[in-house]
Design a protein around this motif. Structure first.
Motif, PDB file in Angstrom:
ATOM      1  N   SER A 151       0.355  -1.242  -0.408  1.00 13.32           N
ATOM      2  CA  SER A 151      -0.260  -0.275   0.464  1.00 13.32           C
ATOM      3  C   SER A 151       0.714   1.103  -0.007  1.00 13.32           C
ATOM      4  CB  SER A 151      -1.276   0.016   1.300  1.00 13.32           C
ATOM      5  OG  SER A 151      -1.756  -0.889   1.326  1.00 13.32           O
ATOM      6  N   ALA A 152       2.188   1.683   0.469  1.00 11.81           N
ATOM      7  CA  ALA A 152       2.914   2.354   0.731  1.00 11.81           C
ATOM      8  C   ALA A 152       3.467   2.563  -0.617  1.00 11.81           C
ATOM      9  CB  ALA A 152       3.893   2.233   2.131  1.00 11.81           C
ATOM     10  N   MET A 153       3.979   1.422  -1.487  1.00 10.73           N
ATOM     11  CA  MET A 153       4.646   1.523  -2.636  1.00 10.73           C
ATOM     12  C   MET A 153       3.878   1.834  -3.661  1.00 10.73           C
ATOM     13  SD  MET A 153       7.576   0.724  -2.360  1.00 10.73           S
ATOM     14  CE  MET A 153       8.569   0.145  -3.689  1.00 10.73           C
ATOM     15  N   ALA A 154       2.667   1.711  -3.303  1.00 10.15           N
ATOM     16  CA  ALA A 154       1.139   2.170  -4.176  1.00 10.15           C
ATOM     17  C   ALA A 154       1.168   3.464  -3.960  1.00 10.15           C
ATOM     18  CB  ALA A 154       0.039   1.190  -4.227  1.00 10.15           C
ATOM     19  N   PHE A 155       0.359   3.860  -3.357  1.00  8.74           N
ATOM     20  CA  PHE A 155       0.905   5.190  -2.491  1.00  8.74           C
ATOM     21  C   PHE A 155       1.771   6.457  -3.410  1.00  8.74           C
ATOM     22  CE2 PHE A 155       0.886   8.763  -0.284  1.00  8.74           C
ATOM     23  CZ  PHE A 155       0.266   9.373  -0.884  1.00  8.74           C
ATOM     24  N   SER A 156       3.023   5.890  -2.473  1.00 11.10           N
ATOM     25  CA  SER A 156       4.393   6.230  -3.395  1.00 11.10           C
ATOM     26  C   SER A 156       4.310   6.837  -4.792  1.00 11.10           C
ATOM     27  CB  SER A 156       5.815   6.326  -2.527  1.00 11.10           C
ATOM     28  OG  SER A 156       6.121   4.771  -3.016  1.00 11.10           O
ATOM     29  N   SER A 157       4.079   5.804  -5.303  1.00 10.42           N
ATOM     30  CA  SER A 157       4.438   5.412  -7.034  1.00 10.42           C
ATOM     31  C   SER A 157       3.550   5.767  -7.377  1.00 10.42           C
ATOM     32  CB  SER A 157       4.088   4.079  -7.514  1.00 10.42           C
ATOM     33  OG  SER A 157       4.154   3.829  -9.026  1.00 10.42           O
ATOM     34  N   LYS A 158       2.261   6.366  -7.179  1.00  6.75           N
ATOM     35  CA  LYS A 158       1.516   6.977  -7.426  1.00  6.75           C
ATOM     36  C   LYS A 158       0.595   8.808  -7.565  1.00  6.75           C
ATOM     37  CE  LYS A 158      -2.524   6.410  -9.500  1.00  6.75           C
ATOM     38  NZ  LYS A 158      -2.685   6.491 -10.848  1.00  6.75           N
ATOM     39  N   LEU A 159       1.510   9.197  -6.004  1.00 10.41           N
ATOM     40  CA  LEU A 159       2.388  10.310  -5.761  1.00 10.41           C
ATOM     41  C   LEU A 159       3.341  10.840  -6.774  1.00 10.41           C
ATOM     42  CD1 LEU A 159       1.654  12.691  -4.270  1.00 10.41           C
ATOM     43  CD2 LEU A 159       3.699  11.798  -2.427  1.00 10.41           C
ATOM     44  N   LYS A 160       4.278  10.115  -6.894  1.00  7.66           N
ATOM     45  CA  LYS A 160       5.537  10.521  -7.624  1.00  7.66           C
ATOM     46  C   LYS A 160       5.195  10.931  -9.028  1.00  7.66           C
ATOM     47  CE  LYS A 160      10.009   9.467  -9.238  1.00  7.66           C
ATOM     48  NZ  LYS A 160      11.051   7.883  -9.645  1.00  7.66           N
ATOM     49  N   GLU A 161       4.112   9.696  -9.115  1.00  6.84           N
ATOM     50  CA  GLU A 161       3.596  10.028 -11.505  1.00  6.84           C
ATOM     51  C   GLU A 161       2.838  11.186 -11.546  1.00  6.84           C
ATOM     52  OE1 GLU A 161      -0.683   7.924 -13.105  1.00  6.84           O
ATOM     53  OE2 GLU A 161       1.378   6.391 -12.271  1.00  6.84           O
ATOM     54  N   ARG A 162       2.022  11.751 -10.339  1.00  9.00           N
ATOM     55  CA  ARG A 162       1.936  12.795 -10.021  1.00  9.00           C
ATOM     56  C   ARG A 162       1.969  13.997 -10.098  1.00  9.00           C
ATOM     57  NH1 ARG A 162      -4.514  11.651  -7.370  1.00  9.00           N
ATOM     58  NH2 ARG A 162      -5.283   9.951  -8.584  1.00  9.00           N
ATOM     59  N   VAL A 163       2.634  13.785  -9.365  1.00 16.21           N
ATOM     60  CA  VAL A 163       3.667  15.305  -9.651  1.00 16.21           C
ATOM     61  C   VAL A 163       4.184  15.177 -10.259  1.00 16.21           C
ATOM     62  CG1 VAL A 163       5.887  16.374  -7.754  1.00 16.21           C
ATOM     63  CG2 VAL A 163       4.662  15.281  -6.436  1.00 16.21           C
ATOM     64  N   GLU A 164       4.894  14.296 -11.191  1.00 16.55           N
ATOM     65  CA  GLU A 164       6.420  14.455 -12.823  1.00 16.55           C
ATOM     66  C   GLU A 164       5.371  15.230 -13.320  1.00 16.55           C
ATOM     67  OE1 GLU A 164       8.415  11.213 -12.000  1.00 16.55           O
ATOM     68  OE2 GLU A 164       9.877  11.885 -10.827  1.00 16.55           O
ATOM     69  N   ALA A 165       3.754  14.603 -13.212  1.00 18.57           N
ATOM     70  CA  ALA A 165       2.994  14.803 -14.769  1.00 18.57           C
ATOM     71  C   ALA A 165       3.246  16.500 -15.354  1.00 18.57           C
ATOM     72  CB  ALA A 165       1.128  14.160 -14.762  1.00 18.57           C
ATOM     73  N   PRO A 166       3.223  16.525 -16.208  1.00 19.75           N
ATOM     74  CA  PRO A 166       2.678  18.115 -17.177  1.00 19.75           C
ATOM     75  C   PRO A 166       2.114  18.994 -16.626  1.00 19.75           C
ATOM     76  CG  PRO A 166       2.839  16.653 -18.550  1.00 19.75           C
ATOM     77  CD  PRO A 166       3.214  15.820 -17.991  1.00 19.75           C
TER      78      PRO A 166
END
Length: 68
Positions: A32-47
């Protein structure tokens, strides 16, 4: 943006903490922690595009009078 995942154990209970800046979110399991951090990183790095604010307020000021 730095995102860290920490494993914390207190009173025999294992928790996973996702930390970024002042944000700290706790999770009961590593996936769950990995999924959250992955989605957070994806959203922050999105244009992202900055909003355009059309305002005549800035155009109305042509000269500023300063009183000294």
């Amino acid at each position: 943006m730095d995102i860290a995942i920490e494993k914390v154990e207190s009173k025999g209970i294992e928790q996973w903490i996702v930390c970024t800046g002042s944000l700290k979110m706790s999770f009961n399991d590593q996936p769950s922690a990995m999924a959250f951090s992955s989605k957070l990183k994806e959203r922050v790095e999105a244009p992202h595009s900055l909003p355009v604010i059309k305002s005549e307020a800035f155009e109305q000021v042509t000269e500023l009078d300063c009183i000294i």
